[in-house]
Scaffold this motif. Structure first.
Motif, mmCIF file in Angstrom:
data_model
loop_
_atom_site.group_PDB
_atom_site.id
_atom_site.type_symbol
_atom_site.label_atom_id
_atom_site.label_comp_id
_atom_site.label_asym_id
_atom_site.label_seq_id
_atom_site.Cartn_x
_atom_site.Cartn_y
_atom_site.Cartn_z
ATOM 1 N N VAL A 198 0.838 -1.199 0.000
ATOM 2 C CA VAL A 198 0.000 0.000 0.000
ATOM 3 C C VAL A 198 0.875 1.252 0.000
ATOM 4 O O VAL A 198 0.616 2.212 -0.740
ATOM 5 N N LEU A 199 1.925 1.253 0.846
ATOM 6 C CA LEU A 199 2.841 2.396 0.857
ATOM 7 C C LEU A 199 3.540 2.558 -0.494
ATOM 8 O O LEU A 199 3.749 3.684 -0.965
ATOM 9 N N PHE A 200 3.913 1.451 -1.116
ATOM 10 C CA PHE A 200 4.551 1.500 -2.427
ATOM 11 C C PHE A 200 3.594 2.052 -3.481
ATOM 12 O O PHE A 200 3.979 2.853 -4.344
ATOM 13 N N TRP A 201 2.329 1.674 -3.407
ATOM 14 C CA TRP A 201 1.338 2.167 -4.352
ATOM 15 C C TRP A 201 1.069 3.661 -4.145
ATOM 16 O O TRP A 201 0.921 4.414 -5.112
ATOM 17 N N LEU A 202 1.036 4.104 -2.886
ATOM 18 C CA LEU A 202 0.805 5.517 -2.610
ATOM 19 C C LEU A 202 1.998 6.384 -3.003
ATOM 20 O O LEU A 202 1.824 7.551 -3.363
ATOM 21 N N SER A 203 3.216 5.825 -2.919
ATOM 22 C CA SER A 203 4.400 6.601 -3.294
ATOM 23 C C SER A 203 4.532 6.799 -4.801
ATOM 24 O O SER A 203 5.287 7.678 -5.247
ATOM 25 N N LYS A 204 3.808 5.968 -5.610
ATOM 26 C CA LYS A 204 3.842 6.043 -7.078
ATOM 27 C C LYS A 204 5.254 5.904 -7.624
ATOM 28 O O LYS A 204 5.641 6.550 -8.608
ATOM 29 N N SER A 205 6.067 5.072 -6.965
ATOM 30 C CA SER A 205 7.440 4.827 -7.413
ATOM 31 C C SER A 205 7.454 3.777 -8.514
ATOM 32 O O SER A 205 6.532 2.947 -8.607
ATOM 33 N N PRO A 206 8.487 3.778 -9.351
ATOM 34 C CA PRO A 206 8.571 2.740 -10.390
ATOM 35 C C PRO A 206 8.836 1.376 -9.782
ATOM 36 O O PRO A 206 9.357 1.254 -8.675
ATOM 37 N N PHE A 207 8.472 0.342 -10.515
ATOM 38 C CA PHE A 207 8.647 -1.019 -10.025
ATOM 39 C C PHE A 207 10.136 -1.323 -9.892
ATOM 40 O O PHE A 207 10.921 -1.051 -10.803
ATOM 41 N N PRO A 208 10.583 -1.880 -8.752
ATOM 42 C CA PRO A 208 12.021 -2.153 -8.558
ATOM 43 C C PRO A 208 12.528 -3.206 -9.543
ATOM 44 O O PRO A 208 12.001 -4.316 -9.599
ATOM 45 N N GLU A 209 13.541 -2.836 -10.304
ATOM 46 C CA GLU A 209 14.097 -3.735 -11.317
ATOM 47 C C GLU A 209 15.523 -4.183 -11.006
ATOM 48 O O GLU A 209 16.061 -5.030 -11.702
#
Length: 362
Positions: free
Chosen positions: A173-184
């Motif tokens: 949820v925190l990752f979705w709210l931060s709108k960061s790119p998917f970790p590659e």
């Protein structure tokens, strides 16, 4: 891996290494100043550090995905059978020590990841505080779950499931709210599906740790190291307040719905001992972060300040709630007095009209 680590260790100083790497670390600030230290690290020492880090992570995984469920099951069987054999008690003690050791290694790993630029030296007093903190916290948590599950067997699965799913989806949820790119950049050979599976396994372990104790390594999927580098005192304070309230609620339900099975147990004393035991774990945690943390000089604020600010916020909320209640009561009283005055005036007017009509008739 163990044999390879031992082989590298015994050959480390006997064979001269052709290649070395230079690492730069900063000292803990003394009188407001910190010096940078350069150190040569040979291949053998680098491999040993890699092995030690892998062993530490493996001990955390084994503790919370193996020993923690085993301890809970063994204690539940002992409670149902009203008997603790010697072999079972030994296994339970070993399981508890394994969980405590895994939590201790998790604390040390989190410190080294958060403060990777500094030369960290953990003192024996810090190890002792972490050991006492985790021992009280984990032992009381497991006992509370077992006691609650022994009288309300269906609802304990709901409690465990809600806890686990909440902590599992919290980093996402925190990752979705931060709108960061998917970790590659986790592993070059992994595809997007493989990376997702690895992240799910990481959050699965994170949820398993938080089921029994506070995870010192907070997962942050938007960070390249997948670990939060900030020291969030408020998040820790909220966790322990909510966990203490949850333990108290589960113990209260056990006390209310306990059966004749617990006739020979002093229920109020056990209730009080478990709450005091969990509070003792919180006390040792405060001592560790306030006095024994190896990087306490780098903290922008102490945990006691965070606790005081949280208590101030709760106090102001309670005072605001009380003031609103008092205002409501005063408004109700004023309305009642106005209604009483209005009713008395109407009664007086009615009496006067009746008196006038009687006098006119006379």
């Amino acid at each position: 891996r163990c044999v390879e680590a031992l082989y590298i260790y015994f050959r480390a100083e006997r064979v001269e290494e052709p290649y070395v790497s230079i690492t730069k670390k900063r000292q803990m600030p003394k009188d407001g100043h910190s010096e940078e230290i350069e150190k040569e690290v040979g291949q053998a020492e680098g491999k040993l550090r890699t092995h030690r880090s892998a062993f530490s992570r493996a001990s955390v995984i084994q503790a919370f995905l193996g020993s923690a469920p085993q301890l809970t099951l063994q204690l539940y069987i002992s409670v149902l059978q009203q008997e603790v054999t010697v072999a079972r008690s030994i296994f339970m003690v070993l399981s508890l020590l394994s969980i405590v050791y895994g939590a201790l290694r998790c604390n040390i790993l989190a410190i080294k990841i958060k403060y990777d630029d500094y030369d960290i030296r953990v003192k024996p007093a810090a190890y002792l505080c972490i050991f006492m903190w985790r021992s009280f916290e984990i032992a009381t948590r497991v006992t509370v779950l077992v006691l609650f599950g022994s009288v309300v067997r269906i609802w304990v699965f709901l409690i465990v499931l809600l806890n686990f799913l909440g902590f599992f989806f919290y980093p996402w949820v925190l990752f979705w709210l931060s709108k960061s790119p998917f970790p590659e950049n986790i592993e070059k050979e992994l595809s997007r599906v493989g990376t997702t599976i690895v992240l799910c396994l990481l959050t699965f372990l994170y949820a398993g740790i938080n089921m029994f104790c506070w995870s010192a390594a907070q997962v942050e999927l938007s960070d390249p190291d997948l670990i939060s580098k900030s020291q969030n005192w408020y998040q820790m304070t909220v966790y322990y307040i909510v966990r203490l309230m949850e333990n108290a609620f589960l113990l209260l339900m056990w006390y209310i719905y306990r059966t004749d099975f617990y006739l020979y147990v002093c229920a109020p004393m056990l209730f009080l001992q478990l709450l005091i035991g969990y509070c003792m774990g919180i006390f040792f945690m405060l001592v560790f972060y306030q006095f024994c943390h190896p990087c306490k000089k780098l903290f922008s604020s102490s945990i006691t300040e965070a606790l005081l600010s949280c208590f101030k916020i709760l106090y102001f909320i309670c005072q605001h709630h009380k003031s609103t209640l008092l205002k409501g009561k005063v408004a109700m009283k004023s309305e009642n007095t106005d209604e009483a005055r209005g009713s008395s005036k109407t009664i007086d007017s009615q009496n006067r009209s009746v008196h006038q009509s009687v006098s006119s008739n006379a």
